[in-house]
Each structure stands twice: as structure tokens, then as C-alpha cells.
Design a protein around this motif. Structure first.
Motif, PDB file in Angstrom:
ATOM      1  N   ILE A 214      96.654  12.446   2.322  1.00 56.73           N
ATOM      2  CA  ILE A 214      97.161  12.865   3.931  1.00 56.73           C
ATOM      3  C   ILE A 214      96.166  13.784   4.369  1.00 56.73           C
ATOM      4  CG2 ILE A 214      98.835  14.583   4.963  1.00 56.73           C
ATOM      5  CD1 ILE A 214     101.148  14.923   2.482  1.00 56.73           C
ATOM      6  N   ILE A 215      95.363  14.739   4.494  1.00 57.15           N
ATOM      7  CA  ILE A 215      94.080  14.517   5.090  1.00 57.15           C
ATOM      8  C   ILE A 215      93.292  14.386   5.566  1.00 57.15           C
ATOM      9  CG2 ILE A 215      93.259  17.013   4.662  1.00 57.15           C
ATOM     10  CD1 ILE A 215      95.646  17.670   5.954  1.00 57.15           C
ATOM     11  N   LEU A 216      92.715  13.644   4.776  1.00 66.01           N
ATOM     12  CA  LEU A 216      91.042  13.117   4.952  1.00 66.01           C
ATOM     13  C   LEU A 216      90.880  11.123   5.858  1.00 66.01           C
ATOM     14  CD1 LEU A 216      89.527  14.258   1.163  1.00 66.01           C
ATOM     15  CD2 LEU A 216      89.895  15.749   3.664  1.00 66.01           C
ATOM     16  N   ASN A 217      90.287  11.491   6.166  1.00 68.12           N
ATOM     17  CA  ASN A 217      90.084   9.938   6.340  1.00 68.12           C
ATOM     18  C   ASN A 217      89.039   9.290   6.780  1.00 68.12           C
ATOM     19  OD1 ASN A 217      93.106  10.274   7.596  1.00 68.12           O
ATOM     20  ND2 ASN A 217      91.650  11.299   9.778  1.00 68.12           N
ATOM     21  N   THR A 218      88.148   9.974   6.518  1.00 69.63           N
ATOM     22  CA  THR A 218      86.179   9.554   6.402  1.00 69.63           C
ATOM     23  C   THR A 218      85.807   8.960   5.017  1.00 69.63           C
ATOM     24  OG1 THR A 218      86.130  11.338   8.077  1.00 69.63           O
ATOM     25  CG2 THR A 218      84.441   9.845   7.504  1.00 69.63           C
ATOM     26  N   THR A 219      85.131   7.942   4.528  1.00 68.90           N
ATOM     27  CA  THR A 219      85.245   7.951   3.026  1.00 68.90           C
ATOM     28  C   THR A 219      84.469   9.647   2.845  1.00 68.90           C
ATOM     29  OG1 THR A 219      84.866   5.871   3.758  1.00 68.90           O
ATOM     30  CG2 THR A 219      84.791   6.220   1.751  1.00 68.90           C
ATOM     31  N   GLU A 220      83.174   9.376   3.325  1.00 74.03           N
ATOM     32  CA  GLU A 220      82.579  10.875   3.318  1.00 74.03           C
ATOM     33  C   GLU A 220      82.732  11.836   2.872  1.00 74.03           C
ATOM     34  OE1 GLU A 220      81.688   8.573   6.034  1.00 74.03           O
ATOM     35  OE2 GLU A 220      80.112   6.702   4.482  1.00 74.03           O
ATOM     36  N   LYS A 221      84.376  12.086   3.834  1.00 74.05           N
ATOM     37  CA  LYS A 221      84.869  13.355   2.883  1.00 74.05           C
ATOM     38  C   LYS A 221      86.522  12.919   1.937  1.00 74.05           C
ATOM     39  CE  LYS A 221      84.246  15.368   7.245  1.00 74.05           C
ATOM     40  NZ  LYS A 221      84.934  14.942   9.008  1.00 74.05           N
ATOM     41  N   PHE A 222      85.870  11.607   1.864  1.00 75.22           N
ATOM     42  CA  PHE A 222      87.094  11.861   0.132  1.00 75.22           C
ATOM     43  C   PHE A 222      86.751  13.013  -1.246  1.00 75.22           C
ATOM     44  CE2 PHE A 222      89.256   7.299   1.361  1.00 75.22           C
ATOM     45  CZ  PHE A 222      89.343   8.302   2.909  1.00 75.22           C
ATOM     46  N   THR A 223      87.915  12.782  -1.822  1.00 69.02           N
ATOM     47  CA  THR A 223      87.810  13.915  -3.577  1.00 69.02           C
ATOM     48  C   THR A 223      87.485  13.095  -4.097  1.00 69.02           C
ATOM     49  OG1 THR A 223      89.727  14.309  -3.358  1.00 69.02           O
ATOM     50  CG2 THR A 223      87.994  16.586  -2.873  1.00 69.02           C
ATOM     51  N   ILE A 224      87.135  12.761  -5.525  1.00 72.81           N
ATOM     52  CA  ILE A 224      87.305  11.787  -6.199  1.00 72.81           C
ATOM     53  C   ILE A 224      88.293  10.802  -6.711  1.00 72.81           C
ATOM     54  CG2 ILE A 224      86.637  11.229  -9.212  1.00 72.81           C
ATOM     55  CD1 ILE A 224      84.470  10.632  -8.181  1.00 72.81           C
ATOM     56  N   PRO A 225      89.881  11.556  -7.142  1.00 74.52           N
ATOM     57  CA  PRO A 225      90.978  10.773  -6.963  1.00 74.52           C
ATOM     58  C   PRO A 225      91.118   9.880  -6.252  1.00 74.52           C
ATOM     59  CG  PRO A 225      91.451  13.212  -7.391  1.00 74.52           C
ATOM     60  CD  PRO A 225      89.340  12.647  -7.278  1.00 74.52           C
ATOM     61  N   LEU A 226      91.142  10.082  -4.626  1.00 74.21           N
ATOM     62  CA  LEU A 226      91.338   9.836  -3.813  1.00 74.21           C
ATOM     63  C   LEU A 226      90.279   8.075  -3.668  1.00 74.21           C
ATOM     64  CD1 LEU A 226      93.146   9.056  -1.506  1.00 74.21           C
ATOM     65  CD2 LEU A 226      91.620  10.749   0.190  1.00 74.21           C
ATOM     66  N   ALA A 227      88.407   8.651  -3.789  1.00 72.88           N
ATOM     67  CA  ALA A 227      87.592   7.975  -3.615  1.00 72.88           C
ATOM     68  C   ALA A 227      88.349   6.595  -4.494  1.00 72.88           C
ATOM     69  CB  ALA A 227      86.072   8.149  -3.187  1.00 72.88           C
ATOM     70  N   LEU A 228      88.724   6.729  -5.502  1.00 72.75           N
ATOM     71  CA  LEU A 228      88.191   6.256  -6.578  1.00 72.75           C
ATOM     72  C   LEU A 228      89.888   5.069  -6.733  1.00 72.75           C
ATOM     73  CD1 LEU A 228      87.292   8.074  -9.743  1.00 72.75           C
ATOM     74  CD2 LEU A 228      85.672   5.912  -8.712  1.00 72.75           C
ATOM     75  N   THR A 229      90.558   5.710  -6.338  1.00 73.17           N
ATOM     76  CA  THR A 229      91.913   4.723  -5.440  1.00 73.17           C
ATOM     77  C   THR A 229      91.779   4.305  -4.543  1.00 73.17           C
ATOM     78  OG1 THR A 229      92.679   6.826  -4.877  1.00 73.17           O
ATOM     79  CG2 THR A 229      93.510   6.584  -7.029  1.00 73.17           C
ATOM     80  N   ASN A 230      91.031   4.855  -3.662  1.00 82.69           N
ATOM     81  CA  ASN A 230      90.631   3.901  -2.429  1.00 82.69           C
ATOM     82  C   ASN A 230      89.838   2.027  -2.686  1.00 82.69           C
ATOM     83  OD1 ASN A 230      91.329   3.664   0.240  1.00 82.69           O
ATOM     84  ND2 ASN A 230      89.689   3.956   0.892  1.00 82.69           N
TER      85      ASN A 230
END
Lengths: 275, 300
Positions: A214-230
Motif C-alpha cells: 500500500i505504502i511503497l511505490n519505488t522499487t529501490e524502497k521495496f522490502t523483500i516480499p514485495l520485491a520478489l512478488t513484483n
């Protein structure tokens, strides 16, 4: 005879179930060492391959993996530390100053809110984050969750059990201030309880997916679960890369868990068994 | 002016440290938990896209929701997922705990640790893993079935309107069985063995012993475990979101209330409607928890 038979059947059942439970984890490691084409061959690989490094290079080409890993480390650590302070300090107040007006009432509010689903307030919560200018920052993942009602309840029980009332009196007579009593006497006595809560809060934060989404939009700011699911939504899903990323992100947690499993299990159980 | 000992303001002054110690928690709690939940209730009666002033519309959002087939479906799916995952997880955890506690003497500590492994993987990542295992062309499940069929079996599990919910249930079972197993093991160990000996002398069989001794004495733990599973299960989001790649599945067959709430709020920016949805979710959890608590209390 019957007893021995039921013993062997039990062993068989438990071991079979265990194999089913750990199979996905093992397969995840296996897939992360095989090439993209091997993964999509038939039948899929069941043994480790030799493509670990290639997969790792591919993963790094797609996402800023180390940055994402660092975000997770720093968000989860700060969140856990903040929870430890906020919850144990409040629990100290609840446990010690039982005569303070409002103590019971506020404590009941805390207990009741353990059962309140965070999702119920998600829309105004999001607007607050927007109003604070915290969208696409890590603050919403660190600060708001520091008020963790279960943490207060858990530390309260621990303090009640580990710190006898007479000790406060003794310290008081020695002239220690209430804050010093908390820092120098209570904290050392409740260290195992803090340890269990630290592991639990770290895990919660490390595994959180919905709030970062919900909160993060920038790939550089993603945490691991979000980065990998993306990665799965991008064209030509890189299964090997995702499995490798997942493996790397759970490996330190596995090691920490195995080292601290006794504390962790005690932490999980004593909170609910005693209540 | 001297204060009367025992008056409220006197006691408050004496316990100044209490208010200081709970202040950080209370401030954060009121700002980020209590206020949003109260505000959400009022927002549920408005139409608002997040900009400007919310427009009061009474119970329109609620009437709209209960005429929305997708919302009804999301309630059905959520209850389906919650019900089956809770029954199966807790049942499996209980059987496992009972067997380990009564029949397994070697490597108890090992089993306790191994069954907790799934808890260490984030639900979103578990969902990715399950989607790989059940994928159409490279999935190990399809490959395994292929061994018993003519030619290559390539069933589309993730696009199946029937199987998407069982897959979500499977992820929850995989993740949570170990946690409840640990709770039950701890609970079983608090039951004195004399009770079992007495039951044996009275000639009770295993089922009777479990029904009359184990379950009643474990009721408080069962309640904790059911409530945990309920509060978590009804809010289910990560698993359906990742498994369906944010779409909710073919014909919304895998959409949960939490997911539909996310779509309404953060994809369509219909904040008033989303707030109303969040209150339906809240009420559902409240209802199920009260029924659970009453049911388990009556049994003991």
C-alpha cells in the motif's frame, strides 16, 4: 503388542507429514540452482543444478536485490527495537502501578484491541500516512506498528512473573528512581521475554506484504516480499530467480531460528498457555 | 494546599510514572489504531475519493455492497477459506500433538522445530512457492500426476475456479499447523498423567479419554488457537493476492474480503465504500469470535 504397533504407526505418520511439510522448502532450494530451461523441462529437476551464479546474476539484473534486502533488515530491526521499548515500558507501568487511576480500564482496552483486525481502520490509516507525508517512505512500516497490544500483554505477563513486588520496594528504599528501576532492574530480569518478543516482531515485520504494497511505490524502497512478488508480474517470470531470492531471504532467519528455537518456542507457548 | 490522601488526583500524582510509562504506547495506539478504526466507521457513511470533503450518503454504501455480487462472493470465499483452513489446521495440529506427546519419545525437540519451519517464510513468498509447485507446465504436481496418465498432464490449477480456494487453504494449513501444534504440545504437557491412568483403570478407550479429559482441559488453549486462526483467517490477503497476481482469480473465484477492500480503496480510490467494507469485515470477525467463545465455553 498393540502399544508397539501404534507407536510405529505414529512415527510413520509424523515422518510422512514432516516430509510433506519440508518438501516445498527443499524444492525451493533445488529450483534456485537450476537453469530457467531445466525448470521448464519435463519432468522438473529434483536434484541441485549448477546454475546458482547465473541465477543470481539474473536476479540482480532485474531488481536491486541487496537494496531490498537491506530495507527489510533495517525496517524489521528498527520496528522490533521500537516495539521492545514501547511495549515493555508500558507493561512495566501496568504491572507496577496497580493503584494508578485508569490502570485497569486502559489495560482492558489493550487486551480487547488484540482481537481488533488492523484492516478495519486501513483507509483512515492510509490518509494519516498521506497527511504525514510518509507515502513511499519506510516510516509507516516502523512507527505505527510499535503500539503492539499483544506485545504489551506478553511483557505484562512476563514482568508479573519475573519481578516480585518486594523488589520494587527494596530498590525504592535504596533511592533508585522509577525510571532507573525499569532500566537497571526490570530489563535485565525480563531479557528472555524481550528476546521472544523481538523474534516475533522481527518476523512479523520481515514478512509483512500488505502494508509495503500500500505504502511503497519505488522499487529501490521495496522490502523483500514485495520485491520478489513484483517479479512474478513482469513478463517471462524468472522462477529460478524468485526461488533464489526467497531462499536467500529465509536463510538468515532459518539460522537464527535454529539457534534460538528454544527461546522462540517458549515465547510462543507461554504467552497463550498461561492466559 | 494539602490533598486528601486517597483522592483521585492525589493517587494520580503519586503514580505519575504510570502515565509516563504508558504514554508512548497510548499515543501511538490512539493515533494509528484507535482513531483509524473509529474514523473508518464514520467514513463508511460517506462517498469520498480521498480529495476534498467526504459527502454524507447514509447507508448507501452498505446497500450498494450487499447488492454487489463480487462483494457477496468475497464474503463467501472468505468464510470458505477461514472455515476449512481453521478446521483442517487445528485438526491436523491436534492429531500431530497427540501422537508426538503420547507415542513419540525420540527426537521430540526435532519435530517441534521442523514443523515451525513454514512459519519462517513470508505468506506472500509461500504463495509464490505454491504457484510454482502447481504451475501448469513446470509444476511438480502436474508432473507427478503425469506418471499415472497417458501423455503429459497439464491442468491449470491456478486458473481453476474450483481449486483456487483449496490452494489458498493449503498455504494456510502449511504455514500454521506447526504453530498450533506447538501450542497443543505445551497444553498437553500440563495435563497430569494420573488423570490418564485413572481413565485407563476405568476402562476408557482413546476416543473417550480425548473427549472427556484432553479436550475439556485444553479448552482455554483451543480458544486462543481458534481466535488466532479466526482473526487471521478472515483478514486473509497475501495468499489470494499473490496466487491470483492481484486479479482475484478467474471470475473472482479466489477474491477475499481483504483483497476486495484493497481493490476498492487503493485501485479504485473509493474510500467511503472501502471503509464500509472494512466494517463488514470487522463485524464478521466479532460475530465469529463471540460464537466461538460461547461454543467453547459451553463445552467445558
Amino acid at each position: 503388542m498393540e502399544k508397539i504397533a501404534s507407536k510405529y504407526i505414529s512415527y510413520l505418520f509424523v515422518i510422512m507429514l514432516m516430509s510433506l511439510f519440508i518438501f516445498p522448502l527443499i524444492w525451493m532450494f533445488i529450483l534456485s540452482t537450476n537453469s530457467k530451461t531445466d525448470i521448464y523441462s519435463f519432468p522438473p529437476p529434483l536434484l541441485p543444478g549448477a546454475e546458482l551464479l547465473t541465477n543470481f546474476e539474473n536476479l540482480l539484473a532485474q531488481i536491486p536485490f541487496f537494496m531490498n534486502l537491506w530495507n527489510s533488515v533495517y525496517v524489521a530491526t528498527s520496528n522490533a527495537l521500537l516495539i521492545l521499548f514501547v511495549c515493555s515500558f508500558a507493561a512495566y507501568g501496568f504491572a507496577r502501578f496497580t493503584n494508578a487511576p485508569g490502570n485497569r480500564a486502559i489495560f482492558l482496552l489493550v487486551i480487547a484491541s488484540i482481537m481488533v483486525p488492523p484492516l478495519a481502520g486501513i483507509i483512515p490509516w492510509f490518509m494519516e500516512m498521506k497527511w504525514l507525508g510518509w507515502i513511499d517512505t519506510h516510516w509507516p512500516l516502523i512507527i505505527p506498528t510499535a503500539a503492539y497490544p499483544f506485545g504489551v500483554f506478553w511483557m505484562y505477563q512476563y514482568i508479573k512473573q519475573a519481578v516480585p513486588d518486594e523488589l520494587y520496594e527494596a530498590c525504592k528504599i535504596d533511592g533508585a528512581s522509577d525510571f532507573r528501576i525499569y532500566i537497571q532492574m526490570v530489563i535485565p530480569l525480563i531479557r528472555p521475554g524481550l528476546g521472544a518478543l523481538a523474534i516475533l516482531s522481527f518476523l512479523n515485520s520481515w514478512q509483512n506484504f500488505q502494508l509495503p504494497l500500500i505504502i511503497l511505490n519505488t522499487t529501490e524502497k521495496f522490502t523483500i516480499p514485495l520485491a520478489l512478488t513484483n517479479l512474478t508480474t513482469q513478463s517471462g517470470t524468472d522462477v529460478a530467480g524468485i526461488m533464489l531470492g526467497t531462499s536467500i531471504s529465509v536463510l538468515p532467519i532459518f539460522i537464527a531460528f535454529i539457534l534460538a528455537s528454544r527461546h522462540f518456542i517458549e515465547g510462543l507457548t507461554s504467552g497463550s498457555v498461561k492466559s | 494546599m494539602k490533598q486528601v490522601a486517597g483522592s483521585i488526583s492525589h493517587r494520580m500524582k503519586q503514580n505519575k510514572m504510570f502515565y509516563i510509562s504508558v504514554a508512548p504506547f497510548l499515543i501511538l495506539f490512539c493515533m494509528f489504531s484507535l482513531f483509524p478504526i473509529v474514523a473508518s466507521f464514520f467514513l463508511g457513511f460517506t462517498k469520498w475519493n480521498g480529495v476534498g470533503v467526504p459527502e454524507f450518503v447514509g447507508i448507501d454504501n452498505y446497500t450498494q455492497l450487499f447488492n454487489d455480487p463480487v462483494f457477496i462472493k468475497s464474503i463467501y470465499n472468505t468464510i470458505y477459506i477461514w472455515f476449512f483452513s481453521t478446521i483442517l489446521t487445528l485438526g491436523l495440529a491436534f492429531i500431530l500433538a497427540y501422537l508426538v506427546n503420547h507415542y513419540i519419545h525420540r527426537a521430540k525437540g526435532f519435530f517441534r522445530v521442523v514443523f515451525l519451519f513454514p512459519l519462517l517464510v513470508a505468506p506472500a513468498l509461500t504463495a509464490i512457492m505454491i504457484s510454482v509447485i502447481f504451475s501448469t507446465n513446470a509444476g511438480i504436481v502436474n508432473s507427478f500426476i503425469s506418471l499415472f496418465t497417458d501423455g503429459v498432464f497439464s491442468y491449470e490449477w491456478l486458473r481453476s475456479q474450483f481449486w483456487i480456494k483449496p490452494l489458498i487453504v493449503l498455504i494456510i494449513i502449511w504455514r500454521w499447523t506447526g504453530y498450533h501444534f506447538i501450542l497443543y504440545i505445551a497444553g498437553l504437557q500440563t495435563i497430569p498423567s494420573e488423570l490418564y491412568d485413572a481413565a485407563k483403570i476405568d476402562g476408557a478407550n482413546v476416543i473417550q479419554t480425548i473427549k472427556n479429559i484432553t479436550l475439556p482441559l485444553m479448552a482455554p488453549i483451543l480458544l486462543v488457537s481458534v481466535i488466532t486462526a479466526t482473526v487471521g483467517g478472515i483478514q486473509v490477503f497475501d495468499e489470494p493476492y499473490v496466487l491470483t497476481q492481484g486479479t482475484g482469480g478467474v471470475n473472482n473465484s479466489g477474491i477475499s474480503m481483504g483483497m476486495y477492500l484493497y481493490q476498492t480503496g487503493f485501485e479504485y480510490f473509493n474510500f467511503g465504500l472501502a471503509a464500509a467494507q472494512s466494517y463488514v469485515l470487522f463485524m464478521l470477525i466479532l460475530l465469529v469470535t463471540l460464537v466461538n467463545a460461547r461454543f467453547l465455553r459451553n463445552r467445558t
